[in-house]
Design an enzyme around this catalytic site. Structure first.
Site, PDB file in Angstrom:
ATOM      1  CG  ASP A   1      -1.642  -1.287   1.451  1.00  0.00           C
ATOM      2  OD1 ASP A   1      -1.454  -2.220   0.671  1.00  0.00           O
ATOM      3  OD2 ASP A   1      -2.418  -1.362   2.397  1.00  0.00           O
TER       4      ASP A   1
ATOM      5  CD1 TRP B   1       2.679  -2.245   2.889  1.00  0.00           C
ATOM      6  CD2 TRP B   1       4.212  -3.580   1.989  1.00  0.00           C
ATOM      7  NE1 TRP B   1       2.185  -3.523   2.927  1.00  0.00           N
ATOM      8  CE2 TRP B   1       3.101  -4.371   2.380  1.00  0.00           C
ATOM      9  CE3 TRP B   1       5.310  -4.228   1.403  1.00  0.00           C
ATOM     10  CZ2 TRP B   1       3.047  -5.761   2.194  1.00  0.00           C
ATOM     11  CZ3 TRP B   1       5.251  -5.607   1.212  1.00  0.00           C
ATOM     12  CH2 TRP B   1       4.139  -6.346   1.605  1.00  0.00           C
TER      13      TRP B   1
ATOM     14  CD  GLU C   1       1.437  -5.794   9.446  1.00  0.00           C
ATOM     15  OE1 GLU C   1       1.342  -5.327  10.600  1.00  0.00           O
ATOM     16  OE2 GLU C   1       0.757  -5.374   8.484  1.00  0.00           O
TER      17      GLU C   1
END
Ligand code: 2M8
Length: 454
Positions: free
Chosen positions: A191, A382, A425
């Site tokens: 994203d 990200w 994560e």
């Protein structure tokens, strides 16, 4: 590779996992997936991600199928029950038992119930994510303890997979070259990546256009790890633009500044197209057109996204008509596209080292963004951290292109990172610290796949 060789490799990798203490971690990975199971699916992580996500489900089912074929099949089928009539597979399927305010943007924002093509009886988002599902279904079938049950599963999921691939081809190939375009950074799965910044920074949010909203992610995660408020405003605005067309792909392309042909989405689509052809063969259908589609996608990426100076594939900004040259991990994922040109694959594998921190042996995994770039951030989501799913894709890409040594190195590094830091994560590319939500399901699932010889 023939089945006997694959079988003996798996045996020896499972033995190795036992010897190195990996057996405990395999048990822990299973426990993570059991703990994150809710009704008929696995949440990515409790708290931050309380619903079912699209590409997470594919990765999770690959790992879960190693020990629970039935539930892995169940969660894939649950996702496809939320498929839209157009074939679009939503990126989030909302669990009605979770309070509406637990996640933003939730069902009240997406308003799928007002969209003519949305399914009835389930609330979903209105955008999609990378199409990992056919390749996941085939991986699951290859591991199935009960092959007959698995053939039944493939027969049930096949029409949904075909509809998804037809949707991408019919609605998302907006440019002339047969590549699918994403119309929101959330559709990429990466994203907040600088890979999209050139196009994303063209998104101007008109004053007063946004609703009042509260970022629920900041309640469940450290703000340093998450996108900035300015980025979030753009995410919300882009999603509203699409929603307010009634999720009309033809209409939105005239309005949106953000339309991108992403090498990762397209190479996953190519891989899944070949998998779909193979699934067709297993259940007695004709898979020729899917194989042909896969070949066309790969050729289109080679001619449009390849950059012969940097030896990698770059995203293409459809509205501006140019490549976006940021050095992110998406550039290397075309290694998974079956039939990718050998020379380009080889050059791509060598170019991978340029974006990572490689001062020790074995090297760290590939970060999501070039560690030397001024936009690199070791912890912001990200924009630099290591994610296990993207490195798993490269691991599989290296195996598929015969880059065995590189594949072995990535495999060792995945096992080592998870052993050192747990089922996070995402991970800092310079150290073994990790961030985001924990325990994270696709990390556990893909750890299982790699540890057990995927
Ligand atoms: C992240 O994305 C969601 C929005 O879809 C979020 O930030 O709230 C991404 O990492 C995405 O790739 C992933 O599917 C999702 C759930 O794990 O989280």
């Amino acid at each position: 590779m023939d089945a006997t060789v694959a079988g003996s490799r798996e045996m020896s990798e499972a033995d190795e996992a036992k010897r190195s203490g990996g057996e405990d971690l395999v048990a822990q990975a299973r426990a993570v997936l059991e703990g994150n199971w809710v009704g008929d699916h696995t949440v990515p992580a409790p708290g931050l991600y309380p619903h079912q996500w699209n590409w997470d489900t594919g990765f999770i089912a690959i790992g879960r199928s190693r020990f629970d074929q039935t539930r892995a099949e169940e969660e894939m089928l649950a996702l496809f029950r939320a498929q839209w009539r157009t074939g679009m597979l939503p990126h989030i399927v909302f669990n009605p038992e979770v309070p509406a305010e637990a996640y933003f943007p939730g069902p009240g924002f997406w308003q799928s119930e007002r969209a003519a093509n949305a399914p009835r009886g389930v609330q979903t988002s209105g955008i999609t994510q990378p199409p990992v599902h056919a390749l996941a279904a085939l991986e699951m079938h290859r591991r199935a303890a009960d092959p007959e049950q698995s053939r039944g599963f493939l027969r049930r999921i096949f029409p949904g997979l075909v509809a998804l691939h037809d949707y991408l081809k019919g609605h998302r190939c907006i440019g002339p070259d047969g590549l699918a375009a994403i119309l929101h950074p959330w559709e990429s799965g990466m994203d907040n990546s600088p890979a999209w910044d050139d196009a994303f920074e063209d998104v101007e949010v008109p004053a007063g256009a946004l609703p009042d909203y509260e970022r629920r992610d900041l309640v469940n995660a450290d703000p340093q790890d998450r996108p900035t408020d300015a980025a979030y405003d753009r995410f919300v605005y882009l999603a509203m633009l699409y929603r307010d067309t009634g999720y009309d792909d033809a209409a939105v392309k005239e309005l949106t500044p953000f339309l991108v042909e992403d090498p990762m989405t397209n190479s996953i689509w190519a891989w899944s197209s070949h998998a779909l052809a193979e699934i067709a063969g297993i259940i007695g259908e004709d898979g020729t057109r899917f194989r042909e589609d896969g070949e066309l996608i790969t050729r289109a990426m080679e001619s449009k996204l390849w950059d012969d100076e940097h030896h990698r594939f770059f995203p293409f900004d459809v509205q501006e008509g140019k490549q976006m040259l940021q050095h992110s991990i998406v550039s290397f994922v075309p290694l998974v596209a079956p039939g990718i040109d050998r020379r380009k694959a080889h050059l791509t594998v060598h170019a991978m080292d340029e974006i990572r921190h490689c001062r020790q042996d074995p090297c760290y995994l590939l970060p999501s963004f070039d560690v030397r770039d001024e936009d690199f951030d070791p912890r912001r989501y990200w924009r630099g951290p290591i994610w296990i799913n993207t490195d798993w894709l490269l691991y599989r890409g290296c195996l598929a292109t015969g880059e065995e040594e590189r594949a072995a190195e990535l495999r060792t590094a995945i096992l080592e990172l998870v052993r050192a830091s747990g089922f996070c994560e995402y991970y800092d590319p310079h150290a073994h610290s990790c961030y985001g939500a924990k325990p994270f399901s696709w990390t556990a699932a893909l750890y299982l796949d790699v540890a057990l010889g995927g």
